[in-house]
Design an enzyme around this catalytic site. Structure first.
Site, PDB file in Angstrom:
ATOM      1  N   LYS A 151      -5.981  -5.509 -11.527  1.00 59.57           N
ATOM      2  CA  LYS A 151      -5.665  -6.905 -11.213  1.00 59.57           C
ATOM      3  C   LYS A 151      -6.880  -7.571 -10.557  1.00 59.57           C
ATOM      4  O   LYS A 151      -7.279  -8.657 -10.936  1.00 59.57           O
ATOM      5  CB  LYS A 151      -4.438  -6.960 -10.290  1.00 59.57           C
ATOM      6  CG  LYS A 151      -4.062  -8.362  -9.902  1.00 59.57           C
ATOM      7  CD  LYS A 151      -2.796  -8.419  -9.076  1.00 59.57           C
ATOM      8  CE  LYS A 151      -2.582  -9.850  -8.590  1.00 59.57           C
ATOM      9  NZ  LYS A 151      -1.429  -9.988  -7.719  1.00 59.57           N
ATOM     10  N   GLU A 191     -11.784   3.115  -7.372  1.00 58.19           N
ATOM     11  CA  GLU A 191     -11.516   4.200  -8.315  1.00 58.19           C
ATOM     12  C   GLU A 191     -11.681   3.736  -9.763  1.00 58.19           C
ATOM     13  O   GLU A 191     -12.312   4.390 -10.593  1.00 58.19           O
ATOM     14  CB  GLU A 191     -10.079   4.721  -8.134  1.00 58.19           C
ATOM     15  CG  GLU A 191      -9.804   5.400  -6.809  1.00 58.19           C
ATOM     16  CD  GLU A 191      -9.316   4.451  -5.730  1.00 58.19           C
ATOM     17  OE1 GLU A 191      -9.668   3.243  -5.765  1.00 58.19           O
ATOM     18  OE2 GLU A 191      -8.593   4.915  -4.830  1.00 58.19           O
ATOM     19  N   GLY A 243       0.836  -6.150  -8.313  1.00 54.64           N
ATOM     20  CA  GLY A 243       0.342  -4.962  -9.023  1.00 54.64           C
ATOM     21  C   GLY A 243       1.453  -4.015  -9.448  1.00 54.64           C
ATOM     22  O   GLY A 243       1.519  -3.571 -10.595  1.00 54.64           O
ATOM     23  N   ARG A 244       2.380  -3.725  -8.532  1.00 48.51           N
ATOM     24  CA  ARG A 244       3.435  -2.747  -8.847  1.00 48.51           C
ATOM     25  C   ARG A 244       4.563  -3.357  -9.670  1.00 48.51           C
ATOM     26  O   ARG A 244       5.534  -2.680  -9.987  1.00 48.51           O
ATOM     27  CB  ARG A 244       3.942  -2.089  -7.569  1.00 48.51           C
ATOM     28  CG  ARG A 244       4.375  -3.043  -6.482  1.00 48.51           C
ATOM     29  CD  ARG A 244       4.557  -2.321  -5.151  1.00 48.51           C
ATOM     30  NE  ARG A 244       4.840  -3.235  -4.056  1.00 48.51           N
ATOM     31  CZ  ARG A 244       3.917  -3.857  -3.327  1.00 48.51           C
ATOM     32  NH1 ARG A 244       2.638  -3.686  -3.600  1.00 48.51           N
ATOM     33  NH2 ARG A 244       4.248  -4.653  -2.328  1.00 48.51           N
ATOM     34  N   GLU A 284       5.535   1.206  -1.296  1.00 43.91           N
ATOM     35  CA  GLU A 284       4.503   0.196  -1.043  1.00 43.91           C
ATOM     36  C   GLU A 284       5.160  -1.152  -0.756  1.00 43.91           C
ATOM     37  O   GLU A 284       4.649  -1.952   0.009  1.00 43.91           O
ATOM     38  CB  GLU A 284       3.533   0.093  -2.234  1.00 43.91           C
ATOM     39  CG  GLU A 284       2.221  -0.603  -1.883  1.00 43.91           C
ATOM     40  CD  GLU A 284       1.174  -0.552  -2.993  1.00 43.91           C
ATOM     41  OE1 GLU A 284       1.273  -1.336  -3.937  1.00 43.91           O
ATOM     42  OE2 GLU A 284       0.239   0.265  -2.901  1.00 43.91           O
ATOM     43  N   HIS A 318      15.089  24.352  -9.801  1.00 45.29           N
ATOM     44  CA  HIS A 318      14.475  25.656  -9.552  1.00 45.29           C
ATOM     45  C   HIS A 318      13.341  25.550  -8.556  1.00 45.29           C
ATOM     46  O   HIS A 318      12.489  26.447  -8.475  1.00 45.29           O
ATOM     47  CB  HIS A 318      14.003  26.254 -10.884  1.00 45.29           C
ATOM     48  CG  HIS A 318      15.148  26.424 -11.836  1.00 45.29           C
ATOM     49  ND1 HIS A 318      15.966  27.542 -11.828  1.00 45.29           N
ATOM     50  CD2 HIS A 318      15.666  25.585 -12.771  1.00 45.29           C
ATOM     51  CE1 HIS A 318      16.917  27.386 -12.750  1.00 45.29           C
ATOM     52  NE2 HIS A 318      16.759  26.213 -13.321  1.00 45.29           N
ATOM     53  N   LYS A 328      -9.230   1.969   2.917  1.00 54.00           N
ATOM     54  CA  LYS A 328     -10.274   1.531   1.978  1.00 54.00           C
ATOM     55  C   LYS A 328     -11.529   1.120   2.746  1.00 54.00           C
ATOM     56  O   LYS A 328     -12.658   1.490   2.370  1.00 54.00           O
ATOM     57  CB  LYS A 328      -9.786   0.326   1.163  1.00 54.00           C
ATOM     58  CG  LYS A 328      -8.772   0.633   0.090  1.00 54.00           C
ATOM     59  CD  LYS A 328      -8.450  -0.655  -0.685  1.00 54.00           C
ATOM     60  CE  LYS A 328      -7.264  -0.462  -1.609  1.00 54.00           C
ATOM     61  NZ  LYS A 328      -6.816  -1.698  -2.247  1.00 54.00           N
TER      62      LYS A 328
HETATM   63  O1  F6P Z   1      -4.353   0.074  -3.068  1.00 57.82           O
HETATM   64  C1  F6P Z   1      -3.148  -0.455  -3.448  1.00 57.82           C
HETATM   65  C2  F6P Z   1      -3.284  -1.371  -4.615  1.00 57.82           C
HETATM   66  O2  F6P Z   1      -3.756  -2.608  -4.196  1.00 57.82           O
HETATM   67  C3  F6P Z   1      -1.961  -1.504  -5.336  1.00 57.82           C
HETATM   68  O3  F6P Z   1      -1.121  -2.416  -4.749  1.00 57.82           O
HETATM   69  C4  F6P Z   1      -2.406  -1.845  -6.704  1.00 57.82           C
HETATM   70  O4  F6P Z   1      -1.376  -1.641  -7.646  1.00 57.82           O
HETATM   71  C5  F6P Z   1      -3.569  -0.887  -6.876  1.00 57.82           C
HETATM   72  O5  F6P Z   1      -4.170  -0.877  -5.606  1.00 57.82           O
HETATM   73  C6  F6P Z   1      -4.558  -1.238  -7.947  1.00 57.82           C
HETATM   74  O6  F6P Z   1      -5.111  -2.499  -7.768  1.00 57.82           O
HETATM   75  P1  F6P Z   1      -5.882  -3.215  -8.937  1.00 57.82           P
HETATM   76  O7  F6P Z   1      -4.940  -3.452 -10.043  1.00 57.82           O
HETATM   77  O8  F6P Z   1      -6.390  -4.500  -8.339  1.00 57.82           O
HETATM   78  O9  F6P Z   1      -7.024  -2.329  -9.371  1.00 57.82           O
END
Ligand code: F6P
Length: 548
Positions: free
Chosen positions: A202, A208, A263-264, A349, A380, A516
């Protein structure tokens, strides 16, 4: 009228009701006794929502408890808050945004907010997905989706689910972790010329995702002879609300979306591109239609039979009155094996918050720990603890009536038999959790591994189960894009309900920021080895990691 449920006078009434004890509705409630006393309990406490049938009867609730919980919801203005959400009011107060994932699944011409923009974006994304499926973007055999959190968990979960609808010949891979052990094995098996990378973020600033995208780009350039900007543009696409950053990366096919998509809650937006590539445009639309049907149920069904509302109220009852701090999710369908991970982000979250909308510290518990595993695997592993452990953990079973193994002949018969076994296991677990077994009952059984030295009474105590452990069972007729859409939307609205009653903002996530920021401060120290000003533990660990 208060919006925070613990400040409502009905909260005190619920507390008094809970504290009555004995055989009454609160602390001493026994599900087994309730079934004995009421032959109509299953009928009274089971509900049909779009695509999802819910049996709530194995919960520690009855009519008086539900009536009070519903009164609480009304006293807190839940309906008004729901309407504000669906209307597009800026309910995400700390970020000054509307929260309109429901608008993403509203059909064309529905009059939902931003309907024209949504339909245009959906059409463009689906047309692109169809071109990839038809081989019109070159011979693509593998799609690597790079994203994390909400830009990974939803698509990764959905793509696994309706296996029967997947495009044959196209493989989808999901890479999320900054740990190179995630990306490396995926790339190892791929042909660069036949690979499409979807970079999903987003913000397009997530460490990452950008690290994995840069590594994938380097790998691509190294593996395609004389590759240039045009090849990058052809083999990398982005889904992001920051299309400028995607362009700076060298991507010219970027599908944008809006800040009012959290995002979620974003799998319904262009973030769902890998889903559309996997299942095709019609099935993606069916996923949206299932979610929309649940949105309508949430928007207009009276609270008494509104499934997200009822589930949310039971969550409040368990978390804040019974004091249960976790909930286990057990999907009895291999296609839903990533659902628990998806729900962890959705719920924890969203509702893992410690202050109310006015910034006042909360005195009541908020999000429970949500965890689980596909059945029967979980049986199990950790079900022992659910049955005999000292904590009561409500369990949510999800079962699917009709399987879609896609098998024929003898294999089809065998797998149909396995499906009966799967369903029998699912029902048996909720039965066992509720029923339990007394020491007296255990004493009458011949223990298969009875020890010669252990007293029979002692052994019977080891072999007894407390029972009265609550569970909910959700049934789908079949796992289809439509039913999955409805199921996910059910969970989204339930999370909204509990968040609204706790008076919190379910749509921000400030709690992820500190880690972060500290990571960004620590990173250069991995080059310099400088530990100045660090706490002794962090300094000691850093030194060990850097030592020869
Ligand atoms: O670190 C949490 C977060 O901001 C989530 O809320 C989000 O879904 C995820 O990181 C990824 O964010 P982005 O889509 O901006 O890479």
């Amino acid at each position: 009228m208060s919006t925070r449920c613990d400040l409502s006078p009905v909260w005190a009434e619920l507390q008094a009701h809970f504290d009555q004890g004995g055989a009454a509705s609160g602390r001493g409630f026994d599900i087994r006794t309730a079934f004995q006393a009421d032959a109509g309990r299953f009928a009274a406490l089971s509900f049909q929502a779009p695509e999802v049938f819910a049996d709530l009867s194995k919960n520690r609730i009855d009519a008086p408890t539900l009536a009070l919980l519903l009164e609480l919801a009304r006293d807190c203005g839940l309906e008004a808050r729901r309407d504000a959400l669906l209307r597009g009011d800026p309910v995400n107060l700390t970020e000054g945004r509307a929260v309109l994932h429901t608008a993403l699944r509203a059909p064309a011409g529905s009059g939902a907010p931003f309907n024209d923009e949504v339909q245009a974006s959906l059409d463009a994304m689906l047309a692109f997905a169809e071109r990839v499926r038809r081989g019109e973007r070159g011979e693509i055999t593998d799609v690597v989706h790079i994203g994390i959190g909400g830009s990974d968990l939803g698509p990764a979960m959905v793509v696994q689910a309706p296996g029967a609808f997947r495009a044959p010949g196209l493989k989808l891979h999901f890479v999320s972790n900054v740990d190179g052990h995630d990306l490396a094995p995926v790339l190892r098996g791929l042909e660069a010329r036949h690979t499409l990378f979807v970079i999903a973020s987003k913000t397009f600033t997530t460490q990452e995702t950008l690290a994995n995208a840069q590594a994938a780009k380097a790998w691509f350039l190294a593996n395609v002879e004389a590759a240039g900007a045009a090849d990058i543009a052809r083999h990398f696409v982005a889904t992001s609300s920051n299309t400028a950053a995607a362009a700076a990366f060298g991507i010219d096919t970027a599908f944008g979306f809006w800040d009012w998509v959290g995002g979620r809650y974003s799998l319904w937006s262009v973030i769902g591109l890998p889903i559309a590539i996997a299942v095709g445009a019609d099935n993606f639309r069916a996923l949206l239609a299932g979610a929309h049907a649940m949105d309508q149920h949430f928007a207009s069904t009276p609270l008494e039979s509104n499934l997200p509302v009822l589930l949310g109220l039971i969550d409040i009852w368990y978390r804040n009155f019974h004091g249960f701090t976790s909930r286990s999710v057990a999907p009895y369908h291999q296609g839903l094996r990533r659902l628990p991970a998806y729900l962890q982000q959705l719920e924890m979250e969203s509702n893992g918050k410690g202050v109310d909308l006015d910034g006042r510290p909360l005195v009541t518990g908020t999000s429970p720990v949500v965890w689980g595993e596909a059945g029967t695997n979980g049986q199990h592993a950790y079900f022992q603890m659910l049955h005999q452990g000292t904590d009561v953990i409500p369990v949510e079973f999800i079962a699917v009536k009709r399987p879609q193994h896609g098998a024929t002949g003898e294999l089809a018969d065998k797998l149909a038999d396995q499906h009966r076994k799967l369903l029998a296991n699912c029902l048996a677990q909720s039965q066992a959790l509720m029923q339990g077994k007394t020491a007296a009952e255990a004493l009458t059984e011949k223990a298969p591994t009875a020890s010669a030295t252990l007293d029979r009474d002692v052994l019977a105590r080891h072999r007894s189960f407390p029972g009265n452990r609550p569970s909910t069972t959700l049934l789908l007729d079949a796992l289809t894009p439509r039913s999955l859409g409805a199921l996910i939307a059910l969970y989204e609205h339930r999370v909204f309900v509990t968040g609204a009653l706790w008076g919190i903002n379910s749509f921000d996530q400030w709690g992820v920021e500190l880690g972060k920021a500290l990571c960004n401060q620590l990173l250069p120290r991995f080059e310099s080895g400088d530990t100045t000003g660090l706490d002794a533990s962090t300094a000691g660990l850093l030194q060990r990691l850097l030592s020869a």
